[in-house]
Motif scaffolding. Structure first.
Motif, short mmCIF file in Angstrom:
data_model
loop_
_atom_site.label_atom_id
_atom_site.label_comp_id
_atom_site.label_asym_id
_atom_site.label_seq_id
_atom_site.Cartn_x
_atom_site.Cartn_y
_atom_site.Cartn_z
N GLU A 1 9.38 2.29 0.29
CA GLU A 1 9.02 3.45 -0.52
C GLU A 1 7.74 4.12 -0.04
OE1 GLU A 1 8.62 1.61 -4.30
OE2 GLU A 1 10.75 1.76 -4.79
N ARG A 2 7.05 3.53 0.89
CA ARG A 2 5.75 4.03 1.31
C ARG A 2 5.86 5.43 1.91
NH1 ARG A 2 3.50 -0.65 4.92
NH2 ARG A 2 1.55 0.53 4.85
N ILE A 3 4.82 6.22 1.72
CA ILE A 3 4.80 7.62 2.10
C ILE A 3 4.33 7.76 3.55
CG2 ILE A 3 3.77 9.86 1.57
CD1 ILE A 3 3.32 8.73 -1.31
N GLU A 4 5.11 8.46 4.36
CA GLU A 4 4.78 8.66 5.77
C GLU A 4 3.87 9.86 5.95
OE1 GLU A 4 8.08 8.77 8.40
OE2 GLU A 4 9.09 7.08 7.46
N CYS A 5 2.76 9.65 6.62
CA CYS A 5 1.82 10.74 6.86
C CYS A 5 1.00 10.43 8.11
CB CYS A 5 0.90 10.94 5.66
SG CYS A 5 -0.10 9.49 5.23
N GLN B 1 0.84 -1.18 0.00
CA GLN B 1 0.00 0.00 0.00
C GLN B 1 0.88 1.24 0.00
OE1 GLN B 1 -0.99 2.58 2.06
NE2 GLN B 1 -3.17 2.86 1.69
N GLU B 2 0.39 2.35 -0.56
CA GLU B 2 1.24 3.52 -0.78
C GLU B 2 1.60 4.27 0.49
OE1 GLU B 2 -1.77 3.17 -4.21
OE2 GLU B 2 -1.83 3.13 -2.02
N LEU B 3 0.74 4.23 1.49
CA LEU B 3 0.89 5.11 2.65
C LEU B 3 1.19 4.35 3.93
CD1 LEU B 3 -2.23 7.40 2.07
CD2 LEU B 3 0.09 7.78 1.25
N ILE B 4 2.05 4.92 4.74
CA ILE B 4 2.14 4.55 6.15
C ILE B 4 1.47 5.70 6.89
CG2 ILE B 4 3.64 4.04 8.11
CD1 ILE B 4 5.78 3.18 6.15
#
Length: 301
Positions: free
Chosen positions: A68-72, A22-25
């Motif tokens: 590579e997942r995006i931290e938000c 999945q794209e996001l953390i």
């Protein structure tokens, strides 16, 4: 494979493996300290439901590896329970990005939506349908800010690389125009969801998104190899953002969000630069972001 994923793979120096994470953390938090005399379990259930939804939902067609997942993060602060299933409050959205060749993580956005209202029904599955507006308003809120974060993140790795995601955020905003919930319309205020996506796709702000790329990819990402060259690029970005501030006659909400996220970082970057460079940085910032001028005075020695 999209350019963002390609660049991140290089930056991370990670061998390709067969995976599609999945794209996001995304860290989800729900606070309800100001709510008295209600069943607090509903807020814990809300947090769990939203966390599960964010963990399972796919937002792009790109293949992400775990690293590579995006931290938000999304922090819901519930200030009023209107009814058994309707809530009001604020939502804080934060996005971070790794900087090439360092352990440093830069803040991309730190936004507080001060006017959220939605319905949450315990036990009801949370589902996102891109083609329709969910009348409960909870999923549209989340999806809108996810696409905003993807737009900003992709813009920072490739020139205007986030356009598709900004357009998806715009689609959600357009779908919500007939809803009774505020924050989606131009007349709901000057710092809301409408103006955020309007700024991103408006021709008058085109330079801003170019500078997102220049600041991060050509500026910060180069500083591990040459601090001077990276700082020079960032100074050029600030000069261009000053022009955006001067030329935009209408709302410049997105520009303000940029400086909210970057003001401390900019002070750190230019505090150790040569006198001429520091003077120019202070000159540009005083026009581009006058609200933080007292902070930028620290650039002086």
């Amino acid at each position: 494979m999209k350019i963002r994923i390609f660049i991140l793979t290089i930056l991370s120096a990670i061998a390709l493996v067969a995976t599609s994470a999945q794209e996001l953390i995304c860290s989800i938090n729900v606070q309800s300290a100001s709510i008295q005399g209600t069943n607090k379990q509903i807020y814990e259930n809300m947090r769990n439901s939203l966390s599960d939804f964010m963990r399972e939902q796919r937002w792009t067609g790109d293949k992400y590896q775990t690293a590579e997942r995006i931290e938000c993060s999304m922090n819901f602060n519930i200030t009023e329970q209107v009814s058994s299933n309707e809530f009001k409050g604020t939502l804080t959205v934060q996005l971070r990005r790794p900087v090439w060749g360092s352990a440093y993580t830069t803040t991309m956005i730190n936004l507080q939506d001060k006017d959220i209202q939605f319905r949450y029904n315990e036990g009801q599955p949370i589902v996102f349908n891109e083609s329709t507006y969910d009348q409960d308003n909870l999923v549209p809120l989340i999806a809108f800010y996810v696409y905003v974060m993807l737009g900003i993140d992709y813009d920072s790795f490739s020139l205007n690389g986030g356009t598709d995601y900004w357009k998806k955020a715009e689609q959600i905003c357009n779908q919500a125009q007939k809803s009774s919930f505020s924050g989606w319309k131009s007349y709901d205020g000057t710092q809301n969801r409408y103006w955020l996506v309007n700024n991103a796709l408006d021709d008058n702000h085109r330079t801003f998104r170019t500078q997102l790329y220049n600041y991060h990819r050509l500026g910060l990402d180069q500083m591990s190899e040459s601090i001077e060259r990276g700082r020079e690029q960032i100074l050029g970005c600030i000069e261009q953002l000053r022009k955006v501030k001067q030329n935009v006659s209408r709302n410049a909400y997105l520009l303000g969000l940029f400086f909210t996220a970057k003001s401390d970082e900019l002070v750190s970057i230019f505090s150790e630069s040569p006198d001429i460079e520091r003077a120019k940085a202070l000159e540009y910032l005083s026009v581009a972001d006058p609200g933080n001028i007292s902070k930028y005075q620290k650039i002086k020695k």
